[in-house]
Design an enzyme around this catalytic site. Structure first.
Site, PDB file in Angstrom:
ATOM      1  N   ARG A 138      48.111  37.374  32.126  1.00 37.58           N
ATOM      2  CA  ARG A 138      47.199  38.515  32.394  1.00 37.58           C
ATOM      3  C   ARG A 138      47.710  39.844  31.841  1.00 37.58           C
ATOM      4  O   ARG A 138      47.531  40.889  32.447  1.00 37.58           O
ATOM      5  CB  ARG A 138      46.922  38.693  33.900  1.00 37.58           C
ATOM      6  CG  ARG A 138      46.390  37.512  34.605  1.00 37.58           C
ATOM      7  CD  ARG A 138      45.001  37.114  34.166  1.00 37.58           C
ATOM      8  NE  ARG A 138      44.737  35.783  34.636  1.00 37.58           N
ATOM      9  CZ  ARG A 138      45.021  34.682  33.923  1.00 37.58           C
ATOM     10  NH1 ARG A 138      45.501  34.765  32.709  1.00 37.58           N
ATOM     11  NH2 ARG A 138      44.779  33.500  34.425  1.00 37.58           N
ATOM     12  N   SER A 180      40.993  38.351  41.167  1.00 43.06           N
ATOM     13  CA  SER A 180      42.231  38.362  41.949  1.00 43.06           C
ATOM     14  C   SER A 180      42.794  39.772  41.999  1.00 43.06           C
ATOM     15  O   SER A 180      42.879  40.443  40.968  1.00 43.06           O
ATOM     16  CB  SER A 180      43.277  37.442  41.312  1.00 43.06           C
ATOM     17  OG  SER A 180      42.806  36.126  41.320  1.00 43.06           O
ATOM     18  N   GLU A 250      46.687  42.881  39.639  1.00 42.54           N
ATOM     19  CA  GLU A 250      45.975  42.299  38.496  1.00 42.54           C
ATOM     20  C   GLU A 250      44.758  43.180  38.181  1.00 42.54           C
ATOM     21  O   GLU A 250      44.456  43.426  37.019  1.00 42.54           O
ATOM     22  CB  GLU A 250      45.528  40.859  38.794  1.00 42.54           C
ATOM     23  CG  GLU A 250      44.794  40.234  37.611  1.00 42.54           C
ATOM     24  CD  GLU A 250      44.645  38.722  37.691  1.00 42.54           C
ATOM     25  OE1 GLU A 250      45.497  38.056  38.308  1.00 42.54           O
ATOM     26  OE2 GLU A 250      43.674  38.207  37.117  1.00 42.54           O
TER      27      GLU A 250
HETATM   28  C1  LIG Z   1      34.312  36.808  40.568  1.00 44.30           C
HETATM   29  C2  LIG Z   1      35.382  37.071  39.548  1.00 44.30           C
HETATM   30  C3  LIG Z   1      36.178  36.044  39.120  1.00 44.30           C
HETATM   31  C4  LIG Z   1      37.180  36.266  38.167  1.00 44.30           C
HETATM   32  N1  LIG Z   1      37.945  35.222  37.780  1.00 44.30           N
HETATM   33  C5  LIG Z   1      38.890  35.426  36.832  1.00 44.30           C
HETATM   34  C6  LIG Z   1      39.684  34.327  36.372  1.00 44.30           C
HETATM   35  O1  LIG Z   1      39.537  33.193  36.779  1.00 44.30           O
HETATM   36  N2  LIG Z   1      40.619  34.606  35.424  1.00 44.30           N
HETATM   37  C7  LIG Z   1      40.831  35.860  34.908  1.00 44.30           C
HETATM   38  O2  LIG Z   1      41.688  36.032  34.041  1.00 44.30           O
HETATM   39  N3  LIG Z   1      40.083  36.896  35.341  1.00 44.30           N
HETATM   40  C8  LIG Z   1      39.125  36.714  36.274  1.00 44.30           C
HETATM   41  N4  LIG Z   1      38.374  37.776  36.707  1.00 44.30           N
HETATM   42  C9  LIG Z   1      38.628  39.130  36.152  1.00 44.30           C
HETATM   43  C10 LIG Z   1      37.784  39.425  34.901  1.00 44.30           C
HETATM   44  O3  LIG Z   1      36.810  38.430  34.718  1.00 44.30           O
HETATM   45  C11 LIG Z   1      38.670  39.459  33.648  1.00 44.30           C
HETATM   46  O4  LIG Z   1      39.748  40.368  33.798  1.00 44.30           O
HETATM   47  C12 LIG Z   1      37.898  39.868  32.397  1.00 44.30           C
HETATM   48  O5  LIG Z   1      38.767  39.761  31.306  1.00 44.30           O
HETATM   49  C13 LIG Z   1      37.358  41.301  32.469  1.00 44.30           C
HETATM   50  O6  LIG Z   1      36.589  41.576  31.324  1.00 44.30           O
HETATM   51  P1  LIG Z   1      35.659  42.877  31.284  1.00 44.30           P
HETATM   52  O7  LIG Z   1      34.934  42.889  29.986  1.00 44.30           O
HETATM   53  O8  LIG Z   1      34.816  42.913  32.504  1.00 44.30           O
HETATM   54  O9  LIG Z   1      36.752  44.031  31.274  1.00 44.30           O
HETATM   55  P2  LIG Z   1      36.846  45.357  32.184  1.00 44.30           P
HETATM   56  O10 LIG Z   1      37.023  44.945  33.605  1.00 44.30           O
HETATM   57  O11 LIG Z   1      35.749  46.285  31.891  1.00 44.30           O
HETATM   58  O12 LIG Z   1      38.217  45.979  31.622  1.00 44.30           O
HETATM   59  C14 LIG Z   1      39.450  45.307  31.818  1.00 44.30           C
HETATM   60  C15 LIG Z   1      40.505  45.947  30.912  1.00 44.30           C
HETATM   61  O13 LIG Z   1      40.189  45.653  29.549  1.00 44.30           O
HETATM   62  C16 LIG Z   1      40.071  46.854  28.798  1.00 44.30           C
HETATM   63  N5  LIG Z   1      39.040  46.652  27.781  1.00 44.30           N
HETATM   64  C17 LIG Z   1      37.754  46.274  27.962  1.00 44.30           C
HETATM   65  N6  LIG Z   1      37.140  46.137  26.759  1.00 44.30           N
HETATM   66  C18 LIG Z   1      38.057  46.439  25.814  1.00 44.30           C
HETATM   67  C19 LIG Z   1      38.043  46.504  24.403  1.00 44.30           C
HETATM   68  N7  LIG Z   1      36.951  46.194  23.677  1.00 44.30           N
HETATM   69  N8  LIG Z   1      39.172  46.883  23.755  1.00 44.30           N
HETATM   70  C20 LIG Z   1      40.306  47.171  24.458  1.00 44.30           C
HETATM   71  N9  LIG Z   1      40.371  47.131  25.797  1.00 44.30           N
HETATM   72  C21 LIG Z   1      39.272  46.770  26.462  1.00 44.30           C
HETATM   73  C22 LIG Z   1      39.703  47.926  29.811  1.00 44.30           C
HETATM   74  O14 LIG Z   1      40.050  49.213  29.320  1.00 44.30           O
HETATM   75  C23 LIG Z   1      40.550  47.471  30.992  1.00 44.30           C
HETATM   76  O15 LIG Z   1      41.890  47.888  30.781  1.00 44.30           O
HETATM   77  C24 LIG Z   1      37.358  37.563  37.651  1.00 44.30           C
HETATM   78  C25 LIG Z   1      36.521  38.617  38.059  1.00 44.30           C
HETATM   79  C26 LIG Z   1      35.547  38.378  39.002  1.00 44.30           C
HETATM   80  C27 LIG Z   1      34.659  39.501  39.430  1.00 44.30           C
END
Ligand SMILES: Cc1cc2nc3c(=O)[nH]c(=O)nc-3n(C[C@H](O)[C@H](O)[C@H](O)COP(=O)(O)OP(=O)(O)OC[C@H]3O[C@@H](n4cnc5c(N)ncnc54)[C@H](O)[C@@H]3O)c2cc1C
Length: 258
Positions: A138, A180, A250
């Site tokens: 992560r 998480s 996380e």
């Molecule tokens: C119900 C639920 C279940 C989940 N299960 C998991 C799981 O099983 N495994 C897991 O790993 N995660 C899980 N997550 C967390 C989430 O899905 C991941 O962290 C995912 O990668 C977030 O992506 P996002 O586009 O929503 O990023 P955001 O939440 O919007 O941003 C996360 C980070 O990425 C950065 N970011 C976003 N886009 C870019 C870009 N284009 N360039 C550079 N940086 C960027 C942001 O600045 C921030 O630092 C879960 C979340 C939820 C709500």
């Protein structure tokens, strides 16, 4: 610019309404990059924010390489992989996020991680191969904005894996959360420590560590940023006092200093 209500946009349903800069071409962004908002806890007083425009929501194949835009949602990538019989994207089953957010966080489940099959990423500073990037559980050391990433095409989409991911994710709470809350300490589970510290189901205001899955910080309705922070601080303190373990977040806390 686009007006975004973070209380409806983010998965944890917390945050103000604000103007977000929409990025339409690769350039250096002087703002916090908002992806799908699935891993964020955003304060009522956030920094300047930006997000990628629709132009970065794409998938295309060039020879044996799949190019995916930074704003492409996980569900769209999974459908594409299924339709074209491409393996290694099954982990996106019910994994909410955009390609950029998933790469930045090296999202995944157990041994399946987005970096396993990544070839390269494109930021405002050019292309970087996987070997040039430091990554782990992560985390990555990626600086700048991920506009695009490439993956080597391998055929054989595995439907049976979808069932496995679905089962693992069915255990996750359905209440609004950001996934998480803490990373699992090496060889252990954050949820176990939270449970032992008496925090499973523990509430402050409308925020709680979930009854069924202690490591999910959930919003029971009108949860606030402040309640969430109070719970996080309490959890860190109790687990440190009891087990000597410094739990690492996380989820990302986004405030003026981020
Ligand atoms: C119900 C639920 C279940 C989940 N299960 C998991 C799981 O099983 N495994 C897991 O790993 N995660 C899980 N997550 C967390 C989430 O899905 C991941 O962290 C995912 O990668 C977030 O992506 P996002 O586009 O929503 O990023 P955001 O939440 O919007 O941003 C996360 C980070 O990425 C950065 N970011 C976003 N886009 C870019 C870009 N284009 N360039 C550079 N940086 C960027 C942001 O600045 C921030 O630092 C879960 C979340 C939820 C709500």
């Amino acid at each position: 610019m686009k007006t975004i209500n973070l209380e409806t946009y983010t998965s944890i349903k917390i945050g103000p309404t604000l103007y977000v800069e929409v990025i339409e071409k690769p350039l250096h962004v002087e703002a916090f990059l908002l992806g799908g908002g699935n891993n964020l806890l955003i304060s009522p007083n956030p920094p300047k924010m930006a997000m990628l425009g629709k132009v970065f929501d794409f998938l295309h194949v060039e020879e044996d390489i799949l190019h995916i835009g930074g704003a492409t949602p996980s569900g769209k990538i999974l459908s594409f992989a299924k339709k074209h019989n491409l393996k290694n994207f099954e982990l996106m089953q019910k994994l909410p996020g955009t390609l950029g957010g998933m790469v930045k966080m090296n999202a995944g489940l157990k041994e399946w991680e987005i970096f396993n099959h990544l070839v390269a990423i494109k930021t405002e500073n050019g292309w970087f191969e996987k070997k040039d990037i430091e990554f782990g559980y992560r985390r990555t050391d990626i600086e700048g904005t991920i506009y695009e990433a490439t993956f080597k095409i391998q055929y054989g989409f595995d439907i049976s894996l979808l069932e496995i991911f679905k089962k693992m994710r069915d255990n996750q709470p359905k209440l609004p959360s950001a996934g998480s809350c803490f990373k699992n300490p090496v060889g252990n589970f954050a949820g176990k420590f939270l449970d032992e510290a008496g925090l499973k189901g523990f509430k402050i205001g409308d925020m709680a560590f979930c009854e069924t899955h202690a490591n999910f910080l959930v919003n029971l309705g009108n949860g606030t940023f402040e309640d969430a922070i109070e719970l996080i601080d309490l959890a860190k303190k109790r687990v440190f006092e009891k087990n000597g373990i410094d739990l690492e977040l996380e989820i990302k806390i986004v405030n003026q200093k981020t």
